[in-house]
Design an enzyme around this catalytic site. Structure first.
Site, PDB file in Angstrom:
ATOM      1  N   CYS A 147       0.848  -1.199   0.000  1.00  0.00           N
ATOM      2  CA  CYS A 147       0.000   0.000   0.000  1.00  0.00           C
ATOM      3  C   CYS A 147       0.885   1.251   0.000  1.00  0.00           C
ATOM      4  O   CYS A 147       1.735   1.417   0.880  1.00  0.00           O
ATOM      5  CB  CYS A 147      -0.912  -0.013   1.227  1.00  0.00           C
ATOM      6  SG  CYS A 147      -1.939   1.458   1.310  1.00  0.00           S
ATOM      7  N   ASN A 214       2.043  -3.659  -6.103  1.00  0.00           N
ATOM      8  CA  ASN A 214       1.117  -2.579  -5.749  1.00  0.00           C
ATOM      9  C   ASN A 214       1.487  -1.296  -6.502  1.00  0.00           C
ATOM     10  O   ASN A 214       2.396  -1.287  -7.321  1.00  0.00           O
ATOM     11  CB  ASN A 214       1.099  -2.355  -4.237  1.00  0.00           C
ATOM     12  CG  ASN A 214      -0.284  -1.914  -3.758  1.00  0.00           C
ATOM     13  OD1 ASN A 214      -0.885  -1.006  -4.339  1.00  0.00           O
ATOM     14  ND2 ASN A 214      -0.795  -2.527  -2.713  1.00  0.00           N
ATOM     15  N   GLY A 238      -2.309   2.803 -13.480  1.00  0.00           N
ATOM     16  CA  GLY A 238      -3.100   2.827 -14.716  1.00  0.00           C
ATOM     17  C   GLY A 238      -2.475   1.881 -15.723  1.00  0.00           C
ATOM     18  O   GLY A 238      -1.389   1.338 -15.484  1.00  0.00           O
ATOM     19  N   SER A 287      -8.528  -0.767 -11.132  1.00  0.00           N
ATOM     20  CA  SER A 287      -8.996   0.555 -11.580  1.00  0.00           C
ATOM     21  C   SER A 287      -9.897   0.484 -12.807  1.00  0.00           C
ATOM     22  O   SER A 287     -10.768   1.339 -12.972  1.00  0.00           O
ATOM     23  CB  SER A 287      -7.839   1.530 -11.782  1.00  0.00           C
ATOM     24  OG  SER A 287      -6.729   0.920 -12.316  1.00  0.00           O
TER      25      SER A 287
HETATM   26  C1  LIG Z   1      -9.238   2.649  -4.898  1.00  0.00           C
HETATM   27  C2  LIG Z   1      -8.141   1.678  -4.632  1.00  0.00           C
HETATM   28  C3  LIG Z   1      -8.076   1.053  -3.401  1.00  0.00           C
HETATM   29  C4  LIG Z   1      -7.097   0.100  -3.153  1.00  0.00           C
HETATM   30  N1  LIG Z   1      -7.076  -0.535  -1.947  1.00  0.00           N
HETATM   31  C5  LIG Z   1      -6.186  -1.543  -1.739  1.00  0.00           C
HETATM   32  C6  LIG Z   1      -6.213  -2.300  -0.538  1.00  0.00           C
HETATM   33  O1  LIG Z   1      -7.012  -2.071   0.372  1.00  0.00           O
HETATM   34  N2  LIG Z   1      -5.310  -3.307  -0.412  1.00  0.00           N
HETATM   35  C7  LIG Z   1      -4.408  -3.630  -1.392  1.00  0.00           C
HETATM   36  O2  LIG Z   1      -3.632  -4.582  -1.248  1.00  0.00           O
HETATM   37  N3  LIG Z   1      -4.371  -2.920  -2.548  1.00  0.00           N
HETATM   38  C8  LIG Z   1      -5.234  -1.906  -2.744  1.00  0.00           C
HETATM   39  N4  LIG Z   1      -5.224  -1.236  -3.943  1.00  0.00           N
HETATM   40  C9  LIG Z   1      -4.335  -1.684  -5.030  1.00  0.00           C
HETATM   41  C10 LIG Z   1      -5.097  -2.642  -5.966  1.00  0.00           C
HETATM   42  O3  LIG Z   1      -5.385  -3.844  -5.305  1.00  0.00           O
HETATM   43  C11 LIG Z   1      -4.307  -2.976  -7.245  1.00  0.00           C
HETATM   44  O4  LIG Z   1      -3.198  -3.766  -6.902  1.00  0.00           O
HETATM   45  C12 LIG Z   1      -3.835  -1.738  -7.990  1.00  0.00           C
HETATM   46  O5  LIG Z   1      -4.885  -0.819  -8.135  1.00  0.00           O
HETATM   47  C13 LIG Z   1      -3.270  -2.081  -9.357  1.00  0.00           C
HETATM   48  O6  LIG Z   1      -4.217  -2.697 -10.179  1.00  0.00           O
HETATM   49  P1  LIG Z   1      -4.954  -1.917 -11.389  1.00  0.00           P
HETATM   50  O7  LIG Z   1      -3.910  -1.469 -12.351  1.00  0.00           O
HETATM   51  O8  LIG Z   1      -5.884  -2.947 -11.960  1.00  0.00           O
HETATM   52  O9  LIG Z   1      -5.684  -0.765 -10.775  1.00  0.00           O
HETATM   53  C14 LIG Z   1      -6.161  -0.228  -4.170  1.00  0.00           C
HETATM   54  C15 LIG Z   1      -6.203   0.440  -5.389  1.00  0.00           C
HETATM   55  C16 LIG Z   1      -7.172   1.380  -5.633  1.00  0.00           C
HETATM   56  C17 LIG Z   1      -7.184   2.052  -6.962  1.00  0.00           C
END
Ligand SMILES: Cc1cc2nc3c(=O)[nH]c(=O)nc-3n(C[C@H](O)[C@H](O)[C@H](O)COP(=O)(O)O)c2cc1C
Ligand code: SF4
Ligand code: SF4
Length: 399
Positions: A147, A214, A238, A287
């Protein structure tokens, strides 16, 4: 129809498409909506003992930005940037476990896998939370060492701050892996020098798998107001991040025997294929789900299925790591046959566009025609910028 099933740490997923830990999984209600789509699994929002990280979710702010990093209004491009911040699960751990139990029960009925996610402060709390999560019946636990927000948040020593500290990361991994029976996956931050080294360390400490990777911390601003969006630093990611993620997915896949769940940059089924061909067994999306809604997950599964059929793959697992394993080292590339660019006189319009982009200065106008000399090193730029299809192509040279 290809068999979409994959096995990850001995757990069967009906397909490799997962919702990542985030807002689409922040309650049992949301998790049930993921389950209804037919996704193979989901990672629940991270539960925490950190009050600060719970508070942060109540102040969530998100912006989709376009390619120029302007805030999107209605139209969000394919290569968007998702800029924002939110914390971890808002509920106190005891309350959260009820949400998780409800989601786990729904998942069980629908052949979906719920992965519990933990983000504690201090080794004892990581262990305590992990045991509580295990007691809900989930089959896997992901420890959130990625995170990005704790780096900006006072009083929340969790997430990325753990992922950047190898000794603490290993101590927590070891303690949790000893304390629970289910496999423990470690979600790592990309904000370290070497994710292969970090993966090796957590594997030795007891991790059964890694989640790569992450989001980053970034800074995006509005030049008209001279101020940052949403008041300051935030998490950033993104679809444009995908090559950076795939670097580490492929590196870890070719260096260490450990299952990988990929996340950060997957937009559609083609990206899921790319993540898998780079070495991921499962792929987590966040996302794009927040942009297009839960039902989009179904489309991703359907797209993957159609691709596997079209290419004649019998099983989704066949594609895991195929591209990573065929990647060559820079040293090996020295043995490749040389290439050079060749102009097709019939097609070339002598527009000279290619000259602008040849920084090895081997394209000249000779007798009124654009001509490439023998000194061409076959870099390929001219073939990308030439506006006329087929006017300049790369051929293997005899040199
Ligand atoms: C709104 C939001 C909240 C997130 N909350 C968490 C979380 O609580 N725990 C976690 O491990 N990752 C969290 N992430 C990371 C996502 O799990 C993910 O790994 C990251 O967004 C990358 O994936 P994407 O390119 O599909 O967005 C969060 C991401 C976003 C955008
Ligand atoms: S391949 Fe590279 S070096 Fe050769 S002509 Fe094109 S741009 Fe120049
Ligand atoms: S850019 Fe293409 S069409 Fe223009 S001069 Fe070069 S090869 Fe010919």
């Amino acid at each position: 129809m290809a068999d979409l099933e994959v096995r990850f740490c001995g757990v069967k997923f009906k397909n490799p498409v997962l919702a990542a830990s985030a807002e689409p999984t922040l309650s049992s209600e949301n998790m049930k909506r993921v389950i209804e789509t037919g996704a193979g699994g989901l990672v629940a929002k991270t539960v925490t003992d950190s009050e600060a990280m719970r508070r942060l979710t109540k102040m969530s702010k998100w912006r989709y930005l376009d390619e120029e990093h302007n805030v999107c209004r209605g139209k969000v491009p394919r290569l968007f940037t998702f800029y924002g911040r939110s914390g971890l699960a808002e509920e106190e751990p005891e309350v959260w476990m009820e949400e998780l139990k409800e989601a786990e029960a729904a998942a069980h009925e629908n052949d979906c896998v719920v992965i519990g996610s933990v983000g504690g402060t201090g080794v004892a709390n990581w262990v305590k939370l992990s045991k509580m999560v295990e007691d809900t019946g989930v089959k896997l636990i992901e420890l959130n060492f990625g995170c990005p927000h704790p780096s900006e948040m006072e009083g929340a020593r969790t997430g990325m701050l753990i992922g950047q500290d190898k000794d603490t990361a290993c101590e927590i991994t070891h303690a949790v892996a000893q304390a629970v029976k289910v496999p423990v996956m470690i979600k790592l931050t990309p904000q370290v020098a070497d994710l292969v080294e970090m993966t090796r360390a957590v594997k030795e400490a007891g991790a059964s798998a890694v989640t790569l990777m992450n989001r980053f911390v970034g800074f995006c601003l509005d030049i008209e107001t001279g101020k940052p969006y949403i008041h300051g630093w935030a998490g950033v990611g993104g679809p444009w991040v995908k090559p950076l993620t795939l670097r580490w997915v492929s590196k870890v896949h070719t260096s260490i025997e450990i299952p990988i769940s990929g996340t950060n940059g997957a937009y559609d089924w083609k990206d899921v294929v790319q993540f898998m061909m780079s070495g991921a067994t499962t792929v987590q999306l966040c996302s794009v789900v927040m942009l297009k809604g839960y039902s989009y997950l179904r489309k991703v599964v359907e797209g993957l299925n159609a691709f596997l059929d079209r290419k004649g793959y019998k099983r989704a697992e066949e594609i895991i790591g195929v591209a990573a394993r065929s990647a060559m080292s820079y040293g090996q590339m020295e043995t490749l046959p040389k290439e050079r660019a060749v102009i097709d006189r019939e097609r070339c319009t002598d527009c000279e566009r290619c000259i602008t982009s040849c920084f090895y200065n081997v394209i000249r106008v000779v007798d009124g025609h654009v001509t490439i000399s023998e000194a061409c090193r076959g870099c390929g730029i001219c073939t990308c910028v030439c506006p006329v299809p087929g006017a300049v192509t790369l051929e293997t040279s005899s040199r």
